[in-house]
Write an enzyme that holds these catalytic residues in place. Structure first.
Site, PDB file in Angstrom:
ATOM      1  N   PHE A  95     -31.524   9.466   4.008  1.00  8.27           N
ATOM      2  CA  PHE A  95     -31.500   8.109   4.570  1.00  8.27           C
ATOM      3  C   PHE A  95     -32.884   7.507   4.719  1.00  8.27           C
ATOM      4  O   PHE A  95     -33.162   6.744   5.638  1.00  8.27           O
ATOM      5  CB  PHE A  95     -30.749   8.084   5.914  1.00  8.27           C
ATOM      6  N   ASN A 140     -24.066   6.062  14.001  1.00  9.46           N
ATOM      7  CA  ASN A 140     -24.214   4.963  13.042  1.00  9.46           C
ATOM      8  C   ASN A 140     -25.433   4.103  13.347  1.00  9.46           C
ATOM      9  O   ASN A 140     -26.122   3.642  12.431  1.00  9.46           O
ATOM     10  CB  ASN A 140     -22.943   4.111  13.008  1.00  9.46           C
ATOM     11  N   CYS A 195     -19.010  -0.210   8.117  1.00 11.75           N
ATOM     12  CA  CYS A 195     -19.264   0.423   9.423  1.00 11.75           C
ATOM     13  C   CYS A 195     -20.574   0.034  10.100  1.00 11.75           C
ATOM     14  O   CYS A 195     -20.565  -0.363  11.255  1.00 11.75           O
ATOM     15  CB  CYS A 195     -19.217   1.941   9.257  1.00 11.75           C
ATOM     16  N   ALA A 222     -35.893   3.447   0.506  1.00 13.63           N
ATOM     17  CA  ALA A 222     -36.025   2.001   0.717  1.00 13.63           C
ATOM     18  C   ALA A 222     -35.178   1.275  -0.327  1.00 13.63           C
ATOM     19  O   ALA A 222     -34.933   1.795  -1.417  1.00 13.63           O
ATOM     20  CB  ALA A 222     -37.484   1.600   0.584  1.00 13.63           C
ATOM     21  N   LYS A 254       0.832  -1.206   0.000  1.00 12.38           N
ATOM     22  CA  LYS A 254       0.000   0.000   0.000  1.00 12.38           C
ATOM     23  C   LYS A 254       0.869   1.260   0.000  1.00 12.38           C
ATOM     24  O   LYS A 254       0.644   2.194  -0.778  1.00 12.38           O
ATOM     25  CB  LYS A 254      -0.861  -0.003   1.272  1.00 12.38           C
TER      26      LYS A 254
HETATM   27  N1  LIG Z   1     -14.440   3.485   5.963  1.00 11.44           N
HETATM   28  C1  LIG Z   1     -15.300   4.352   6.456  1.00 11.44           C
HETATM   29  O1  LIG Z   1     -16.197   4.843   5.766  1.00 11.44           O
HETATM   30  C2  LIG Z   1     -15.187   4.779   7.898  1.00 11.44           C
HETATM   31  C3  LIG Z   1     -15.899   5.909   8.337  1.00 11.44           C
HETATM   32  C4  LIG Z   1     -15.780   6.289   9.660  1.00 11.44           C
HETATM   33  C5  LIG Z   1     -14.990   5.557  10.548  1.00 11.44           C
HETATM   34  N2  LIG Z   1     -14.339   4.447  10.091  1.00 11.44           N
HETATM   35  C6  LIG Z   1     -13.493   3.719  11.049  1.00 11.44           C
HETATM   36  O2  LIG Z   1     -12.138   4.094  10.799  1.00 11.44           O
HETATM   37  C7  LIG Z   1     -11.264   2.974  11.011  1.00 11.44           C
HETATM   38  C8  LIG Z   1     -10.449   2.716   9.743  1.00 11.44           C
HETATM   39  O3  LIG Z   1     -11.369   2.357   8.709  1.00 11.44           O
HETATM   40  P1  LIG Z   1     -10.881   2.173   7.204  1.00 11.44           P
HETATM   41  O4  LIG Z   1     -12.103   1.927   6.399  1.00 11.44           O
HETATM   42  O5  LIG Z   1      -9.966   3.294   6.826  1.00 11.44           O
HETATM   43  O6  LIG Z   1     -10.023   0.819   7.342  1.00 11.44           O
HETATM   44  P2  LIG Z   1      -9.051   0.166   6.262  1.00 11.44           P
HETATM   45  O7  LIG Z   1      -9.094  -1.278   6.541  1.00 11.44           O
HETATM   46  O8  LIG Z   1      -9.374   0.675   4.901  1.00 11.44           O
HETATM   47  O9  LIG Z   1      -7.611   0.743   6.649  1.00 11.44           O
HETATM   48  C9  LIG Z   1      -6.913   0.411   7.810  1.00 11.44           C
HETATM   49  C10 LIG Z   1      -5.410   0.502   7.513  1.00 11.44           C
HETATM   50  O10 LIG Z   1      -4.688   0.377   8.728  1.00 11.44           O
HETATM   51  C11 LIG Z   1      -3.492  -0.334   8.446  1.00 11.44           C
HETATM   52  N3  LIG Z   1      -2.918  -0.829   9.711  1.00 11.44           N
HETATM   53  C12 LIG Z   1      -3.351  -1.841  10.499  1.00 11.44           C
HETATM   54  N4  LIG Z   1      -2.563  -1.942  11.584  1.00 11.44           N
HETATM   55  C13 LIG Z   1      -1.615  -0.986  11.506  1.00 11.44           C
HETATM   56  C14 LIG Z   1      -0.530  -0.557  12.335  1.00 11.44           C
HETATM   57  N5  LIG Z   1      -0.261  -1.143  13.506  1.00 11.44           N
HETATM   58  N6  LIG Z   1       0.235   0.474  11.927  1.00 11.44           N
HETATM   59  C15 LIG Z   1      -0.014   1.098  10.754  1.00 11.44           C
HETATM   60  N7  LIG Z   1      -1.042   0.750   9.930  1.00 11.44           N
HETATM   61  C16 LIG Z   1      -1.833  -0.269  10.301  1.00 11.44           C
HETATM   62  C17 LIG Z   1      -3.932  -1.410   7.479  1.00 11.44           C
HETATM   63  O11 LIG Z   1      -2.841  -1.945   6.759  1.00 11.44           O
HETATM   64  C18 LIG Z   1      -4.906  -0.611   6.599  1.00 11.44           C
HETATM   65  O12 LIG Z   1      -4.247  -0.046   5.483  1.00 11.44           O
HETATM   66  C19 LIG Z   1     -12.165   1.822  11.421  1.00 11.44           C
HETATM   67  O13 LIG Z   1     -12.207   1.756  12.825  1.00 11.44           O
HETATM   68  C20 LIG Z   1     -13.522   2.215  10.884  1.00 11.44           C
HETATM   69  O14 LIG Z   1     -14.572   1.673  11.618  1.00 11.44           O
HETATM   70  C21 LIG Z   1     -14.407   4.054   8.789  1.00 11.44           C
END
Ligand SMILES: NC(=O)c1ccc[n+]([C@@H]2O[C@H](COP(=O)([O-])OP(=O)(O)OC[C@H]3O[C@@H](n4cnc5c(N)ncnc54)[C@H](O)[C@@H]3O)[C@@H](O)[C@H]2O)c1
Length: 485
Positions: A276, A235, A287, A279, A35
């Site tokens: 939101f 959420n 999430c 239907a 990545k």
């Molecule tokens: N995707 C969404 O729409 C969204 C919206 C709001 C909140 N969130 C929350 O945000 C968080 C991240 O979501 P996301 O969709 O970006 O996840 P994702 O899986 O797309 O990305 C997570 C990243 O973290 C990296 N990672 C894991 N462990 C690591 C470490 N120790 N050091 C460095 N990098 C590390 C992974 O390799 C990955 O690239 C989650 O808790 C999710 O619930 C997501």
């Protein structure tokens, strides 16, 4: 300020790009070398509109870097964001192992040269702020036990509300910023970091203009626990709102009412709001399901059983099954039939397939002996790679999906599906059945095009008794609400 963002997924990469755009110096850190290689090469490993462009701009200005080495980034940062994944464990609770690893590594890298804020953006169960603090302390203790009283840091909970598909816009022009903290210095630093957003004092990027009417963004300051709870409650409410629209649509279908009219009628009530309320085949994504489940788990730990949250999950699952029922009503036997899916990602403008209704529907159909064809503008490559177990025949166009199929199911409301030549599609199908899982098409237009059409909760008004053509419905005048999960 100097900022590190740990985790470069959907949340971390957008956070890093936007903070850099606002003028901070950002280092994005990920353990996934592949990545990081792609980000460095200017190639986004995820699909998110305008993200690549924003990162290219930030790189040209020298305001963003990508690395797999957290230690250097942590030492030179004022604010460290944790934005790692918190996927569900088999029992529904959030898997905190990535968060724990990140927090410990941050602690291990810290020295006494400055006060730092560790801000958590990952969605974590209530109480995780305290856990992060403990883990950072343990990391410090493991590497610099002698300095542990000299190393100062604060913990903030800064939940993220961006929506995939319009994440850059959501991050630059949020409805609100929520910061939970237990000390003033942390709160002051977070306020300073977000000042350009709060005051909307930055010049908008040409590709992502500022929506009309935004001049200030509210900053909601809370305790750590309340901030964590805000994210889950938001959420849970949104999931429940869509579930409510689906329940009403199911009743509409039985009593002969048109769900889009009913939702328009209730959505104009300012206490309810129009968004939101579409239907459809139910929500998906990384999430809603995981967060509602995690909140249920947390409530359970405190001896509370939330019937409303449980019902939200059940209603949503039933809605996916509803597609199968509609196909059975139209075709009777599904074994040996070919069903074409339009859309795979859990919503438009993203390649994210996590908990996507299309996967569930495809899996059910395949189990029942049907053949499944599909087309999605961006998510087919990801689907092939991540779900090789789903024996889907991927097609190059909606027309190729329609050819010789027994039914089409519109699963994701991509913009390009809005103007499909329905007549041409119906003409090449073995059975022109259309299950419109997002109520994207006008039933009359689809029927005229030759389809046996069924939507969700749809029952268009019959012609007026006086013989006039059907009066223009209010729905044609007032734009219908759209789903953006
Ligand atoms: N995707 C969404 O729409 C969204 C919206 C709001 C909140 N969130 C929350 O945000 C968080 C991240 O979501 P996301 O969709 O970006 O996840 P994702 O899986 O797309 O990305 C997570 C990243 O973290 C990296 N990672 C894991 N462990 C690591 C470490 N120790 N050091 C460095 N990098 C590390 C992974 O390799 C990955 O690239 C989650 O808790 C999710 O619930 C997501």
């Amino acid at each position: 300020m100097r900022v590190s963002v740990i985790g470069t997924g959907y949340v971390g990469s957008v956070t890093g790009a936007c903070l850099s755009y606002l003028g901070h110096h950002v280092t994005c850190v990920d353990t996934d070398e592949d990545k990081i290689g792609k980000w460095r090469a200017g190639e986004a490993p995820i699909y998110e509109p305008y993200l690549e462009e924003l990162i290219a701009l930030a790189s040209r200005r020298g305001g963003i870097e990508f690395t797999t080495e957290l230690a250097d980034a942590a030492q030179s940062s004022d604010v460290l964001f944790i934005a790692v994944g918190t996927p569900p464990l088999p029992n529904g609770a959030a898997d905190l192992s990535y968060l724990e690893a990140a927090a410990r590594t941050i602690g291990a890298a810290m020295d006494g040269s400055r006060f730092r804020v560790v801000a958590n953006k990952s969605t974590v169960p209530v109480g995780s702020g305290n856990l992060v603090e403990t883990l950072v302390r343990e990391g410090i203790y493991d590497t610099r036990p002698g300095e542990r009283n000299r190393i100062r840091f604060g913990i903030a909970s800064n939940p993220e509300f961006l929506r995939e598909g319009c994440a850059v816009s959501d991050s630059l022009y949020p409805d609100r910023i929520v910061v939970g903290a237990s000390d003033q210095q942390t709160l002051d630093m977070m306020t300073e970091l977000y000042r350009p957003l709060i005051e909307q004092s930055f010049f908008p990027p040409p590709l992502v203009p500022r929506p009309a009417g935004i001049s200030k963004v509210p900053l909601v300051t809370t305790s750590l626990t309340s901030a964590e709870m805000v994210k889950y409650a938001a959420n849970a409410f949104l999931a429940m709102k869509i579930g409510f629209a689906n329940e009403m649509a199911n009743i509409c279908e039985r009593v002969g009412a048109e769900a889009t009219e009913v939702m328009l009628g209730i959505g104009l009530d300012s206490r309810i709001g129009a968004r939101f309320l579409n239907a459809g085949v139910g929500w998906g994504g990384s999430c809603f399901g995981k967060d509602v489940q995690a909140l249920l788990e947390t409530a359970g730990e405190y001896g509370y059983s939330s019937k409303l949250l449980q019902a939200s999950l059940e209603v949503n699952m039933a809605q996916r099954q509803m597609v199968i029922q509609k196909l059975q009503e139209k075709l009777y036997i599904l074994k040996g039939r070919t069903i074409g899916l339009l859309g795979l990602s859990f919503k438009p403008d993203t390649d994210d397939l996590r908990d996507a209704p299309a996967l569930h529907i495809a899996d059910r159909l395949l189990q029942m002996g049907a053949r499944v064809k599909a087309y999605d503008p961006v998510a087919m490559k990801a689907c092939r790679e991540i779900h090789p177990e789903l024996k889907i025949r991927y097609c190059e166009s909606p027309r190729a999906v329609a050819e010789d199929s027994d039914a089409l199911v519109l699963v994701t409301e991509w913009n390009e599906f809005r103007n499909l030549p329905l007549g041409e599609l119906a003409a090449v199908m073995a059975n022109p059945v259309l299950v419109d899982g997002r109520n994207l098409f006008q039933p009359e237009a689809a029927t005229e095009a030759g389809f046996d059409y069924t939507g969700v909760g749809r029952c268009p008004r019959p012609r007026m008794k006086n013989g006039d053509a059907r009066r223009e419905s209010e729905a044609a005048v007032v734009p219908s609400p759209s789903i953006r999960v």
